[in-house]
Design a protein around this motif. Sequence first.
Motif, short mmCIF file in Angstrom:
data_model
loop_
_atom_site.label_atom_id
_atom_site.label_comp_id
_atom_site.label_asym_id
_atom_site.label_seq_id
_atom_site.Cartn_x
_atom_site.Cartn_y
_atom_site.Cartn_z
N ALA A 65 0.84 -1.21 0.00
CA ALA A 65 0.00 0.00 0.00
C ALA A 65 0.87 1.26 0.00
N LEU A 66 1.99 1.23 0.75
CA LEU A 66 2.90 2.38 0.76
C LEU A 66 3.47 2.62 -0.64
N HIS A 67 3.81 1.53 -1.33
CA HIS A 67 4.33 1.67 -2.70
C HIS A 67 3.27 2.21 -3.65
N ASP A 68 2.04 1.80 -3.45
CA ASP A 68 0.94 2.27 -4.30
C ASP A 68 0.79 3.79 -4.20
N VAL A 69 1.08 4.35 -3.02
CA VAL A 69 0.97 5.80 -2.85
C VAL A 69 1.92 6.50 -3.81
N HIS A 72 0.63 7.04 -7.26
CA HIS A 72 -0.46 8.00 -7.38
C HIS A 72 0.04 9.24 -8.10
N GLY A 73 -0.81 9.83 -8.94
CA GLY A 73 -0.40 10.90 -9.83
C GLY A 73 0.17 12.16 -9.17
N ARG A 74 -0.16 12.41 -7.91
CA ARG A 74 0.20 13.71 -7.35
C ARG A 74 1.48 13.69 -6.52
N GLN A 75 2.27 12.64 -6.67
CA GLN A 75 3.56 12.59 -5.98
C GLN A 75 3.43 12.69 -4.47
N PHE A 76 2.43 12.04 -3.95
CA PHE A 76 2.33 11.92 -2.50
C PHE A 76 3.23 10.77 -2.08
N ALA A 101 -5.04 23.26 1.69
CA ALA A 101 -4.00 22.36 1.20
C ALA A 101 -3.87 21.15 2.13
N VAL A 102 -3.86 21.42 3.44
CA VAL A 102 -3.73 20.34 4.42
C VAL A 102 -4.97 19.45 4.40
N ALA A 103 -6.16 20.06 4.41
CA ALA A 103 -7.40 19.29 4.40
C ALA A 103 -7.44 18.40 3.15
N GLY A 104 -6.88 18.92 2.05
CA GLY A 104 -6.85 18.15 0.80
C GLY A 104 -5.89 16.98 0.87
N VAL A 105 -4.71 17.20 1.45
CA VAL A 105 -3.73 16.11 1.54
C VAL A 105 -4.25 15.03 2.50
N VAL A 106 -4.81 15.45 3.65
CA VAL A 106 -5.39 14.46 4.58
C VAL A 106 -6.61 13.81 3.92
N GLY A 107 -7.31 14.58 3.09
CA GLY A 107 -8.46 14.04 2.36
C GLY A 107 -8.08 12.86 1.47
N TYR A 108 -6.84 12.85 1.04
CA TYR A 108 -6.33 11.71 0.26
C TYR A 108 -6.43 10.42 1.07
N LEU A 109 -6.11 10.51 2.37
CA LEU A 109 -6.22 9.32 3.24
C LEU A 109 -7.67 8.92 3.41
N VAL A 110 -8.54 9.94 3.57
CA VAL A 110 -9.96 9.67 3.76
C VAL A 110 -10.52 8.97 2.51
N GLN A 111 -10.07 9.44 1.35
CA GLN A 111 -10.52 8.91 0.07
C GLN A 111 -10.00 7.50 -0.18
N ASN A 112 -8.83 7.19 0.37
CA ASN A 112 -8.17 5.91 0.08
C ASN A 112 -8.11 5.04 1.33
N GLN A 113 -9.24 4.55 1.76
CA GLN A 113 -9.28 3.79 3.01
C GLN A 113 -8.65 2.41 2.87
N HIS A 114 -8.32 2.00 1.64
CA HIS A 114 -7.60 0.73 1.50
C HIS A 114 -6.16 0.89 1.97
N ILE A 115 -5.67 2.15 2.04
CA ILE A 115 -4.30 2.39 2.53
C ILE A 115 -4.31 2.40 4.06
N VAL A 116 -5.19 3.24 4.60
CA VAL A 116 -5.28 3.31 6.06
C VAL A 116 -6.75 3.57 6.41
#
Length: 129
Positions: A65-69, A72-76, A101-116
């Motif tokens: 899952a860490l590698h999958d990040v 991801h297109g946005r270089q997270f 910006a922060v809410a959006g980056v954390v939103g990535y985690l919310v959006q991708n619950q298969h990661i965490v």
Amino acid sequence: MTEAAILSNHDQSRADIARWTCPHGQHAGHGCVMCYHASGEADPALPLWDVAVWFTSARPIPIKALHDVHRHGRQFAIDQPSTPLVYVLSGQARAALGVEAVAGVVGYLVQNQHIVDEFVVTEIRAIHS
Ligand SMILES: [Zn+2]
């Protein structure tokens, strides 16, 4: 010139909490899927923020899952410092305000619950680059 915004869990006053609320009413540390999508389509004229978010996960995040990040297109990226179950998510986001910006980056985690699927944000840095 560099502008920095730092959130920690210690001594947050009511004014600080208001400062960390995104335009959709979400606390940046909880993430906002709308901010996440907005930053993907943001006006290139808006400032670019380097964001780092420290969080604890209820369960270890699989290496795959860490590698999958990284794919991801946005270089997270999610990196793991030495402490177990503590991770750092870093990435760039374009937004008018650091909180978006922060809410959006954390939103990535919310959006991708298969990661965490369960996480608690403990510290945030957003630097206007
Ligand atoms: Zn939002």
